[in-house]
Design a protein around this motif. Structure first.
Motif, PDB file in Angstrom:
ATOM      1  N   ASP A  89       0.814  -1.211   0.000  1.00  0.00           N
ATOM      2  CA  ASP A  89       0.000   0.000   0.000  1.00  0.00           C
ATOM      3  C   ASP A  89       0.852   1.268   0.000  1.00  0.00           C
ATOM      4  O   ASP A  89       0.331   2.359  -0.237  1.00  0.00           O
ATOM      5  N   ILE A  90       2.149   1.114   0.279  1.00  0.00           N
ATOM      6  CA  ILE A  90       3.042   2.258   0.444  1.00  0.00           C
ATOM      7  C   ILE A  90       4.052   2.379  -0.683  1.00  0.00           C
ATOM      8  O   ILE A  90       4.332   3.470  -1.179  1.00  0.00           O
ATOM      9  N   LEU A  91       4.582   1.242  -1.117  1.00  0.00           N
ATOM     10  CA  LEU A  91       5.689   1.207  -2.073  1.00  0.00           C
ATOM     11  C   LEU A  91       5.205   0.633  -3.405  1.00  0.00           C
ATOM     12  O   LEU A  91       4.607  -0.446  -3.439  1.00  0.00           O
ATOM     13  N   LYS A  92       5.455   1.329  -4.489  1.00  0.00           N
ATOM     14  CA  LYS A  92       4.956   0.915  -5.806  1.00  0.00           C
ATOM     15  C   LYS A  92       6.032   0.320  -6.713  1.00  0.00           C
ATOM     16  O   LYS A  92       5.732  -0.176  -7.783  1.00  0.00           O
ATOM     17  N   GLN A  93       7.281   0.352  -6.310  1.00  0.00           N
ATOM     18  CA  GLN A  93       8.390  -0.113  -7.130  1.00  0.00           C
ATOM     19  C   GLN A  93       8.438  -1.643  -7.192  1.00  0.00           C
ATOM     20  O   GLN A  93       7.982  -2.332  -6.284  1.00  0.00           O
ATOM     21  N   LYS A  94       9.001  -2.177  -8.268  1.00  0.00           N
ATOM     22  CA  LYS A  94       9.332  -3.597  -8.376  1.00  0.00           C
ATOM     23  C   LYS A  94      10.847  -3.750  -8.282  1.00  0.00           C
ATOM     24  O   LYS A  94      11.602  -2.811  -8.566  1.00  0.00           O
ATOM     25  N   PHE A  95      11.317  -4.965  -7.934  1.00  0.00           N
ATOM     26  CA  PHE A  95      12.728  -5.153  -7.628  1.00  0.00           C
ATOM     27  C   PHE A  95      13.290  -6.396  -8.321  1.00  0.00           C
ATOM     28  O   PHE A  95      12.572  -7.354  -8.597  1.00  0.00           O
ATOM     29  N   ASP A  96      14.607  -6.361  -8.530  1.00  0.00           N
ATOM     30  CA  ASP A  96      15.317  -7.522  -9.071  1.00  0.00           C
ATOM     31  C   ASP A  96      15.488  -8.604  -8.009  1.00  0.00           C
ATOM     32  O   ASP A  96      15.491  -9.799  -8.316  1.00  0.00           O
ATOM     33  N   ILE A  97      15.658  -8.174  -6.750  1.00  0.00           N
ATOM     34  CA  ILE A  97      15.913  -9.096  -5.640  1.00  0.00           C
ATOM     35  C   ILE A  97      15.095  -8.649  -4.432  1.00  0.00           C
ATOM     36  O   ILE A  97      15.053  -7.459  -4.113  1.00  0.00           O
ATOM     37  N   VAL A  98      14.458  -9.590  -3.765  1.00  0.00           N
ATOM     38  CA  VAL A  98      13.932  -9.366  -2.417  1.00  0.00           C
ATOM     39  C   VAL A  98      14.784 -10.204  -1.470  1.00  0.00           C
ATOM     40  O   VAL A  98      15.012 -11.388  -1.713  1.00  0.00           O
ATOM     41  N   TYR A  99      15.247  -9.574  -0.407  1.00  0.00           N
ATOM     42  CA  TYR A  99      16.203 -10.203   0.510  1.00  0.00           C
ATOM     43  C   TYR A  99      15.693 -10.085   1.940  1.00  0.00           C
ATOM     44  O   TYR A  99      15.119  -9.058   2.329  1.00  0.00           O
ATOM     45  N   THR A 100      15.900 -11.136   2.729  1.00  0.00           N
ATOM     46  CA  THR A 100      15.555 -11.091   4.155  1.00  0.00           C
ATOM     47  C   THR A 100      16.431 -12.089   4.899  1.00  0.00           C
ATOM     48  O   THR A 100      16.843 -13.110   4.332  1.00  0.00           O
ATOM     49  N   SER A 101      16.743 -11.794   6.161  1.00  0.00           N
ATOM     50  CA  SER A 101      17.700 -12.674   6.834  1.00  0.00           C
ATOM     51  C   SER A 101      17.600 -12.658   8.355  1.00  0.00           C
ATOM     52  O   SER A 101      17.382 -11.623   8.965  1.00  0.00           O
ATOM     53  N   TYR A 102      17.746 -13.839   8.937  1.00  0.00           N
ATOM     54  CA  TYR A 102      18.026 -14.111  10.346  1.00  0.00           C
ATOM     55  C   TYR A 102      17.028 -13.504  11.331  1.00  0.00           C
ATOM     56  O   TYR A 102      17.044 -12.312  11.622  1.00  0.00           O
ATOM     57  N   GLY A 103      16.161 -14.374  11.832  1.00  0.00           N
ATOM     58  CA  GLY A 103      15.220 -13.961  12.853  1.00  0.00           C
ATOM     59  C   GLY A 103      14.097 -13.106  12.317  1.00  0.00           C
ATOM     60  O   GLY A 103      13.683 -12.141  12.972  1.00  0.00           O
ATOM     61  N   VAL A 104      13.590 -13.436  11.139  1.00  0.00           N
ATOM     62  CA  VAL A 104      12.592 -12.584  10.494  1.00  0.00           C
ATOM     63  C   VAL A 104      11.189 -13.220  10.446  1.00  0.00           C
ATOM     64  O   VAL A 104      10.220 -12.592  10.872  1.00  0.00           O
ATOM     65  N   VAL A 105      11.045 -14.432   9.931  1.00  0.00           N
ATOM     66  CA  VAL A 105       9.697 -14.962   9.704  1.00  0.00           C
ATOM     67  C   VAL A 105       8.961 -15.253  11.004  1.00  0.00           C
ATOM     68  O   VAL A 105       7.725 -15.289  11.027  1.00  0.00           O
ATOM     69  N   GLY A 106       9.667 -15.436  12.091  1.00  0.00           N
ATOM     70  CA  GLY A 106       9.014 -15.710  13.363  1.00  0.00           C
ATOM     71  C   GLY A 106       8.152 -14.577  13.884  1.00  0.00           C
ATOM     72  O   GLY A 106       7.299 -14.778  14.751  1.00  0.00           O
ATOM     73  N   TRP A 107       8.355 -13.377  13.352  1.00  0.00           N
ATOM     74  CA  TRP A 107       7.548 -12.236  13.765  1.00  0.00           C
ATOM     75  C   TRP A 107       6.267 -12.099  12.949  1.00  0.00           C
ATOM     76  O   TRP A 107       5.476 -11.181  13.182  1.00  0.00           O
ATOM     77  N   LEU A 108       6.054 -13.013  11.999  1.00  0.00           N
ATOM     78  CA  LEU A 108       4.927 -12.917  11.076  1.00  0.00           C
ATOM     79  C   LEU A 108       3.958 -14.073  11.303  1.00  0.00           C
ATOM     80  O   LEU A 108       4.363 -15.231  11.315  1.00  0.00           O
TER      81      LEU A 108
END
Length: 263
Positions: free
Chosen positions: A110-129
């Motif tokens: 809803d905030i960001l309209k850009q598309k990206f070549d890479i989406v990156y995420t790391s270490y201790g992240v999905v547990g908050w979702l």
């Protein structure tokens, strides 16, 4: 847990100051040019020069800035407004053009309209979702066709144990929210903070299947019997920069990493 975002935002805001002062985040060395990325994720990222990268759940952005130093065009996002303001300050001091946006993962489209070549995420992240179907949908939404998703994360087997690794205390599967209060922080266990948090355990199948469901095809998947961070209790450094749980040696997976491609 309808108010989990507020609870966790307060938790992460409280961590920023002690993290900035901790050896864990080596801010002085970082400002002098030290790269915060580890071999696990660097091997998957490869050459990122001129690539556009979205870094989800970036904390105060050391990895985001490190990727900018490597020549990428980086946007880091985090739900902690204090962390994002700190990231902007660090980027200015480092002389990079890293962009930072304060948002939770689910609200980002809803905030960001850009598309990206890479989406990156790391270490201790999905547990908050709480919802990895929605998470994978956000990742897919932001990737260009043929774009890459790169992730390094602590292994879900680790989160089954109590803090001192003496017994199985939690379900491997996403059974229900885990609501607890902690003292200190993983980067400074003596920090004078007491915060409630809300987390969820997510199995490997839950991660992988939701990515597949949203047209992200895993190309590389790896598991590691060590962690690049001494963030758990009862750890031992067996090689420089590599830690294992003392009681388990190389018998327990501590980290997994994957690289996927948007169809």
């Amino acid at each position: 847990m309808e108010n989990y975002l507020e609870i966790n935002k307060n938790s992460w805001n409280a961590k920023v100051d002690p993290h900035l002062k901790s050896d864990f985040y080596f801010v002085d060395e970082f400002l002098k040019g030290r790269n915060s990325l580890n071999s696990i994720e660097l091997n998957l990222l490869g050459d990122v020069k001129d690539k556009s990268i979205l870094h989800l759940q970036c904390h105060f952005g050391q990895d985001s800035i490190s990727l900018s130093r490597m020549g990428a065009h980086v946007t880091g996002i985090d739900l902690s407004d204090k962390a994002i303001e700190t990231g902007k300050d660090l980027a200015q001091k480092c002389g990079t053009d890293t962009e930072f946006i304060c948002s939770d993962v689910y609200s980002l489209p809803d905030i960001l309209k850009q598309k990206f070549d890479i989406v990156y995420t790391s270490y201790g992240v999905v547990g908050w979702l709480p919802d990895l179907d929605k998470w994978a949908g956000v990742i897919s939404h932001f990737l260009n066709p043929g774009g890459q998703f790169i992730m390094a994360e602590f292994h879900p087997a680790v989160w089954m144990f109590d803090d001192d690794f003496t017994k199985i205390a939690y379900n491997y599967f996403n059974e229900k929210p885990i609501v607890e209060t902690y003292e200190g922080t993983y980067a400074d266990k003596s920090a004078n903070i007491v915060q409630e948090y809300v987390m969820w355990n997510h199995s490997l199948a839950e991660v992988l299947q939701n990515l597949i469901n949203h047209t992200i095809e895993p190309e590389i998947f790896r598991e590691f019997d060590w962690s690049p961070y001494p963030c758990f209790n009862q750890v031992q450094e067996f090689e420089k920069g590599k830690w294992r749980i003392l009681a388990f040696g190389n018998k327990l997976p501590l980290v997994y990493a994957l690289k996927g491609k948007k169809k």
